[in-house]
Design a protein around this motif. Structure first.
Motif, PDB file in Angstrom:
ATOM      1  N   VAL A  71       0.859  -1.180   0.000  1.00  0.00           N
ATOM      2  CA  VAL A  71       0.000   0.000   0.000  1.00  0.00           C
ATOM      3  C   VAL A  71       0.894   1.229   0.000  1.00  0.00           C
ATOM      4  O   VAL A  71       1.978   1.230   0.588  1.00  0.00           O
ATOM      5  CB  VAL A  71      -0.956   0.018   1.217  1.00  0.00           C
ATOM      6  CG1 VAL A  71      -1.933  -1.139   1.151  1.00  0.00           C
ATOM      7  CG2 VAL A  71      -0.192  -0.021   2.533  1.00  0.00           C
ATOM      8  N   THR A  72       0.446   2.280  -0.656  1.00  0.00           N
ATOM      9  CA  THR A  72       1.250   3.491  -0.765  1.00  0.00           C
ATOM     10  C   THR A  72       0.624   4.693  -0.072  1.00  0.00           C
ATOM     11  O   THR A  72       1.300   5.681   0.168  1.00  0.00           O
ATOM     12  CB  THR A  72       1.481   3.830  -2.254  1.00  0.00           C
ATOM     13  OG1 THR A  72       0.203   3.946  -2.916  1.00  0.00           O
ATOM     14  CG2 THR A  72       2.280   2.733  -2.941  1.00  0.00           C
ATOM     15  N   GLY A  73      -0.668   4.610   0.225  1.00  0.00           N
ATOM     16  CA  GLY A  73      -1.331   5.717   0.897  1.00  0.00           C
ATOM     17  C   GLY A  73      -0.993   5.771   2.385  1.00  0.00           C
ATOM     18  O   GLY A  73      -0.548   4.787   2.979  1.00  0.00           O
ATOM     19  N   ASP A  74      -1.199   6.931   2.970  1.00  0.00           N
ATOM     20  CA  ASP A  74      -0.904   7.093   4.401  1.00  0.00           C
ATOM     21  C   ASP A  74      -1.922   6.383   5.284  1.00  0.00           C
ATOM     22  O   ASP A  74      -1.592   5.921   6.376  1.00  0.00           O
ATOM     23  CB  ASP A  74      -0.874   8.588   4.763  1.00  0.00           C
ATOM     24  CG  ASP A  74       0.287   9.309   4.107  1.00  0.00           C
ATOM     25  OD1 ASP A  74       1.315   8.648   3.865  1.00  0.00           O
ATOM     26  OD2 ASP A  74       0.161  10.520   3.823  1.00  0.00           O
ATOM     27  N   HIS A  75      -3.148   6.299   4.818  1.00  0.00           N
ATOM     28  CA  HIS A  75      -4.196   5.710   5.642  1.00  0.00           C
ATOM     29  C   HIS A  75      -4.997   4.692   4.832  1.00  0.00           C
ATOM     30  O   HIS A  75      -6.164   4.925   4.479  1.00  0.00           O
ATOM     31  CB  HIS A  75      -5.124   6.806   6.183  1.00  0.00           C
ATOM     32  CG  HIS A  75      -4.410   7.861   6.975  1.00  0.00           C
ATOM     33  ND1 HIS A  75      -3.883   7.621   8.228  1.00  0.00           N
ATOM     34  CD2 HIS A  75      -4.098   9.155   6.665  1.00  0.00           C
ATOM     35  CE1 HIS A  75      -3.309   8.727   8.676  1.00  0.00           C
ATOM     36  NE2 HIS A  75      -3.428   9.669   7.741  1.00  0.00           N
ATOM     37  N   PRO A  76      -4.396   3.530   4.539  1.00  0.00           N
ATOM     38  CA  PRO A  76      -5.133   2.501   3.810  1.00  0.00           C
ATOM     39  C   PRO A  76      -6.232   1.909   4.687  1.00  0.00           C
ATOM     40  O   PRO A  76      -6.134   1.925   5.918  1.00  0.00           O
ATOM     41  CB  PRO A  76      -4.061   1.453   3.504  1.00  0.00           C
ATOM     42  CG  PRO A  76      -3.051   1.622   4.584  1.00  0.00           C
ATOM     43  CD  PRO A  76      -3.026   3.093   4.896  1.00  0.00           C
ATOM     44  N   ARG A  77      -7.239   1.381   4.052  1.00  0.00           N
ATOM     45  CA  ARG A  77      -8.338   0.787   4.820  1.00  0.00           C
ATOM     46  C   ARG A  77      -7.935  -0.600   5.298  1.00  0.00           C
ATOM     47  O   ARG A  77      -7.469  -1.437   4.511  1.00  0.00           O
ATOM     48  CB  ARG A  77      -9.599   0.699   3.966  1.00  0.00           C
ATOM     49  CG  ARG A  77     -10.806   0.184   4.752  1.00  0.00           C
ATOM     50  CD  ARG A  77     -12.074   0.257   3.947  1.00  0.00           C
ATOM     51  NE  ARG A  77     -13.210  -0.187   4.735  1.00  0.00           N
ATOM     52  CZ  ARG A  77     -14.447  -0.296   4.266  1.00  0.00           C
ATOM     53  NH1 ARG A  77     -14.698   0.045   2.999  1.00  0.00           N
ATOM     54  NH2 ARG A  77     -15.427  -0.725   5.036  1.00  0.00           N
ATOM     55  N   VAL A  78      -8.079  -0.834   6.593  1.00  0.00           N
ATOM     56  CA  VAL A  78      -7.798  -2.140   7.179  1.00  0.00           C
ATOM     57  C   VAL A  78      -9.124  -2.733   7.637  1.00  0.00           C
ATOM     58  O   VAL A  78      -9.799  -2.174   8.495  1.00  0.00           O
ATOM     59  CB  VAL A  78      -6.809  -2.041   8.364  1.00  0.00           C
ATOM     60  CG1 VAL A  78      -6.557  -3.424   8.944  1.00  0.00           C
ATOM     61  CG2 VAL A  78      -5.503  -1.389   7.923  1.00  0.00           C
ATOM     62  N   ILE A  79      -9.500  -3.854   7.049  1.00  0.00           N
ATOM     63  CA  ILE A  79     -10.772  -4.496   7.371  1.00  0.00           C
ATOM     64  C   ILE A  79     -10.496  -5.754   8.184  1.00  0.00           C
ATOM     65  O   ILE A  79      -9.783  -6.657   7.726  1.00  0.00           O
ATOM     66  CB  ILE A  79     -11.547  -4.855   6.087  1.00  0.00           C
ATOM     67  CG1 ILE A  79     -11.865  -3.583   5.294  1.00  0.00           C
ATOM     68  CG2 ILE A  79     -12.831  -5.611   6.405  1.00  0.00           C
ATOM     69  CD1 ILE A  79     -12.548  -3.847   3.956  1.00  0.00           C
ATOM     70  N   SER A  80     -11.037  -5.814   9.374  1.00  0.00           N
ATOM     71  CA  SER A  80     -10.853  -6.985  10.221  1.00  0.00           C
ATOM     72  C   SER A  80     -11.863  -8.063   9.828  1.00  0.00           C
ATOM     73  O   SER A  80     -12.857  -7.802   9.136  1.00  0.00           O
ATOM     74  CB  SER A  80     -11.060  -6.607  11.688  1.00  0.00           C
ATOM     75  OG  SER A  80     -12.421  -6.244  11.917  1.00  0.00           O
ATOM     76  N   GLY A  81     -11.605  -9.277  10.283  1.00  0.00           N
ATOM     77  CA  GLY A  81     -12.527 -10.366  10.013  1.00  0.00           C
ATOM     78  C   GLY A  81     -13.913 -10.088  10.557  1.00  0.00           C
ATOM     79  O   GLY A  81     -14.922 -10.433   9.932  1.00  0.00           O
ATOM     80  N   LEU A  82     -13.968  -9.448  11.726  1.00  0.00           N
ATOM     81  CA  LEU A  82     -15.262  -9.128  12.334  1.00  0.00           C
ATOM     82  C   LEU A  82     -16.024  -8.124  11.469  1.00  0.00           C
ATOM     83  O   LEU A  82     -17.234  -8.263  11.248  1.00  0.00           O
ATOM     84  CB  LEU A  82     -15.043  -8.564  13.746  1.00  0.00           C
ATOM     85  CG  LEU A  82     -16.297  -8.290  14.577  1.00  0.00           C
ATOM     86  CD1 LEU A  82     -17.073  -9.587  14.811  1.00  0.00           C
ATOM     87  CD2 LEU A  82     -15.934  -7.635  15.909  1.00  0.00           C
ATOM     88  N   GLU A  83     -15.302  -7.100  10.961  1.00  0.00           N
ATOM     89  CA  GLU A  83     -15.942  -6.105  10.098  1.00  0.00           C
ATOM     90  C   GLU A  83     -16.372  -6.731   8.775  1.00  0.00           C
ATOM     91  O   GLU A  83     -17.460  -6.436   8.250  1.00  0.00           O
ATOM     92  CB  GLU A  83     -14.978  -4.948   9.842  1.00  0.00           C
ATOM     93  CG  GLU A  83     -15.575  -3.817   9.015  1.00  0.00           C
ATOM     94  CD  GLU A  83     -14.572  -2.713   8.716  1.00  0.00           C
ATOM     95  OE1 GLU A  83     -14.919  -1.810   7.920  1.00  0.00           O
ATOM     96  OE2 GLU A  83     -13.447  -2.764   9.254  1.00  0.00           O
ATOM     97  N   LEU A  84     -15.533  -7.607   8.253  1.00  0.00           N
ATOM     98  CA  LEU A  84     -15.841  -8.261   6.985  1.00  0.00           C
ATOM     99  C   LEU A  84     -17.102  -9.120   7.094  1.00  0.00           C
ATOM    100  O   LEU A  84     -17.891  -9.207   6.153  1.00  0.00           O
ATOM    101  CB  LEU A  84     -14.652  -9.123   6.544  1.00  0.00           C
ATOM    102  CG  LEU A  84     -14.782  -9.904   5.236  1.00  0.00           C
ATOM    103  CD1 LEU A  84     -15.066  -8.972   4.076  1.00  0.00           C
ATOM    104  CD2 LEU A  84     -13.506 -10.713   4.976  1.00  0.00           C
TER     105      LEU A  84
END
Length: 502
Positions: free
Chosen positions: A166-179
Motif C-alpha cells: 500500500v502506498t497511501g498514508d491511511h489505507p483501509r484495514v478491514i478486520s474479520g469481524l468487520e468483513l
C-alpha cells in the motif's frame, strides 16, 4: 520443563479463537492445583478472557487500566511491524467444579476462561530484502496485491507500507469481524481501493477471492495451511509454499514455491510473459514466409503464364520443413525483453494469434519478402539477357537458376526476419546478435542446406535447383541487412510514439 510439566492434552489453534492451549500435568502442585493450561494467541482476544494478572510472581485481579496498558503496548509493537502474542495461564484442579475429570472432555469453552495474564511475546519477522523490489515490479506490471492475513491489523498495515503493498498514508484495514458484517457490494467497493484484510477466517479469504473474480480479476492466491485450501482451490492460480506448506494445501496448488519467496512469484510472472511473447514471435516468424511462398504462384496466375512459376512446390516444402524450423525453435528460448514487466496484463479475450501478428506477418514482412524474392527472380533473368516481357522458359538453365534464386532470397529474407522477430519493439542491436545460440545455429544450418541442394546433383534433381553466380550471392548477402534496417526504423518510430504517449 517436559519432565516437570509433561504435556497431556492440546487444544489446537483455531482461526476463529485465534489461540491454542496446551494442558500439562504438574509433578508438584502449584496454588493447590495439579494441572496447568498455557494459552498463546491474539492479545486482544486473550486479554478479554483474563480475570487476573501475574505480577512479580503474585496473582492479582486484572483491572481495565492494566488491560488498556497491555493493548497500548501491543499496538506500539504492531506499528513497528512486530508480531505480538499474548501468553496466559490457568491452573486446574481435579476438584474444581467447572473442570471435568476426563481429559477428553476438556474443550476450549471450558478451559479458556478465568485466565491469568502473564505477558506479551514480541517477534521480529522482517520481509526479505528482495520483496520490496518484487512488489514494485508487480505495481509496474499492473498487478494488484491484496494482503489477507491472520495478523493484527496494525502489524499488517506496517508491513504492507514497508514493502510497498500500500502506498497511501491511511489505507483501509478491514478486520474479520468487520468483513463478516459487510455485504458483497460493500466488499466489492472496498476491493477497488487499497485495502488490507486482517484477522480473517479461511471462509472469509475464500469470499474475498470470489468477489475479486466477480469483479473480473484474475486472482492468484498464496497460502501454506490446511485452512488455505478452499481459497487456493477457488483462485485462478493457487500458489503454495513448498517449505512451510501442508500436504493438503500443496495438493490444491497449481504452483509450489520451493523457496517460499514472494519474489519467485514475480519472477515466474516475468518468465510466463516471456514464454507467451516467445510463442507469438514463433508464430510471427513461421507465418512470414507464407506470403512470399504464395506470391510467385499469384504472379504466375495473374500474368496468365507470362511469368513462369518462380518457385516450385518442392522448393516451398524445403523452406517450410528444411530452413524455417530450427530458427523458429530458437525464438522460443529468447530471454524476457526489457520493460516486459512495465506493461499491464493482457486482455484474456485477446487470442494468441491476434490481429497485430497477422498484419505484421502478412502485410508487413510478407509483402516486403515477396517484393525482395520476386525481384531476385527477375534479377537472374536480367543478368542473363532476359526482360520482363521475355522471361526464361520453364526447364531452361536460366529458369532453374532464377527459381533457385527466388528460393534463396526467401531464405535470406527469413534470416533478417528471425533477427527482427527476437524483439517486439526493442532494438536487436541492444540484445546482441550472438546471444541466442539456437537461432545462430539455425541460420548456419539453413545456409548449409541451401548450398547442399544447390550443388549436390541428387538434390538438384529433387528440388529443381542449380548453382548461382557471384552477382546473385552479392544480391543475397545484401538482403538480411536491408530487412533488418527497415524493421529497426519501424521499431524506433514505435518506441518514440510510446514515449510520446507516456
Amino acid at each position: 520443563m517436559q519432565n516437570e510439566q509433561p504435556r497431556i492434552r492440546e487444544l489446537h489453534f483455531d482461526s476463529r479463537r485465534k489461540r491454542m492451549t496446551t494442558i500439562h500435568q504438574l509433578n508438584k502442585p502449584i496454588h493447590g492445583k495439579n494441572r496447568v493450561a498455557y494459552t498463546k494467541g491474539a492479545p486482544k482476544e486473550l486479554i478479554e478472557l483474563c480475570e487476573n494478572v501475574l505480577i512479580n510472581g503474585q496473582i492479582q485481579p486484572i483491572t481495565d487500566d492494566m488491560k488498556k496498558k497491555a493493548m497500548t503496548a501491543n499496538d506500539s509493537y504492531a506499528r513497528q511491524g512486530l508480531r505480538v502474542l499474548a501468553v496466559v495461564v490457568r491452573y486446574l484442579g481435579l476438584d474444581d467444579q467447572d473442570i471435568p475429570t476426563s481429559l477428553s472432555a476438556y474443550t476450549p469453552e471450558i478451559i479458556e476462561q478465568k485466565m491469568t495474564f502473564i505477558g506479551l511475546v514480541v517477534m521480529a519477522d522482517p520481509p526479505r530484502p528482495e520483496v520490496k523490489e518484487a512488489v514494485q515490479k508487480c505495481h509496474q506490471a499492473g498487478i494488484r496485491i491484496v494482503m489477507i492475513t491472520g495478523d493484527y491489523g496494525l502489524t499488517a498495515e506496517s508491513i504492507a507500507k514497508r514493502i510497498g503493498i500500500v502506498t497511501g498514508d491511511h489505507p483501509r484495514v478491514i478486520s474479520g469481524l468487520e468483513l463478516e458484517g459487510m455485504s458483497d457490494d460493500q466488499l466489492k467497493n472496498a476491493l477497488k481501493d487499497e485495502v488490507i484484510f486482517a484477522r480473517v477466517a479461511p471462509e472469509q479469504k475464500y469470499r474475498v477471492v470470489d468477489n475479486l473474480q466477480q469483479l473480473g480479476e484474475v486472482v492468484a492466491v498464496t497460502g501454506d495451511g490446511v485452512n488455505d485450501a478452499p481459497a487456493l482451490k477457488k483462485a485462478d492460480i493457487d500458489v503454495e509454499m513448498g517449505i512451510t506448506g501442508t500436504d493438503v494445501a500443496k495438493e490444491a496448488a497449481d504452483m509450489i514455491l520451493t523457496d517460499d519467496n514472494f519474489a519467485s512469484i514475480v519472477h515466474a510472472v516475468e518468465q510466463g510473459r516471456a514464454a507467451y511473447n516467445n510463442i507469438r514471435k514463433f508464430l510471427l516468424y513461421i507465418l512470414n514466409s507464407n506470403v512470399p511462398e504464395a506470391a510467385p504462384s499469384m504472379a504466375f496466375l495473374l500474368s496468365k503464364g507470362a511469368i513462369p512459376l518462380p518457385l516450385t512446390i518442392m522448393q516451398i516444402l524445403f523452406i517450410d520443413l528444411g530452413t524455417d524450423l530450427i530458427p523458429a525453435l530458437g525464438l522460443g528460448s529468447e530471454k524476457p525483453e526489457a520493460g516486459i514487466m512495465n506493461k499491464p496484463p493482457r486482455n484474456l479475450k485477446e487470442p494468441l494469434l491476434n490481429r497485430t501478428i497477422l498484419i505484421k506477418a502478412f502485410f508487413w514482412y510478407g509483402i516486403l519478402e515477396s517484393i525482395v524474392s520476386l525481384s531476385a527472380y527477375f534479377f537472374v533473368n536480367s543478368i542473363n539477357g532476359f526482360s520482363l516481357g521475355n522471361l526464361a522458359e520453364e526447364g531452361s538453365a536460366t529458369y532453374i537458376a532464377a527459381t533457385t534464386m527466388t528460393l534463396a532470397a526467401i531464405v535470406f529474407c527469413q534470416i533478417g526476419a528471425v533477427m527482427n522477430c527476437r524483439t517486439e519493439n526493442e532494438s536487436v542491436f541492444k540484445i546482441g546478435f550472438l546471444k541466442n545460440v539456437t537461432i545462430n545455429a539455425g541460420i548456419i544450418l539453413e545456409v548449409i542446406l541451401l548450398l547442399v541442394i544447390m550443388h549436390v546433383p541428387l538434390f538438384q534433381k529433387v528440388f529443381g535447383t542449380a548453382p548461382i553466380g557471384v552477382q546473385s550471392w552479392i544480391f543475397l548477402i545484401c538482403i538480411p541487412p536491408i530487412i533488418l534496417a527497415i524493421e529497426e526504423i519501424r521499431k524506433a518510430i514505435s518506441r518514440r510514439i510510446v514515449q510520446t504517449h507516456k
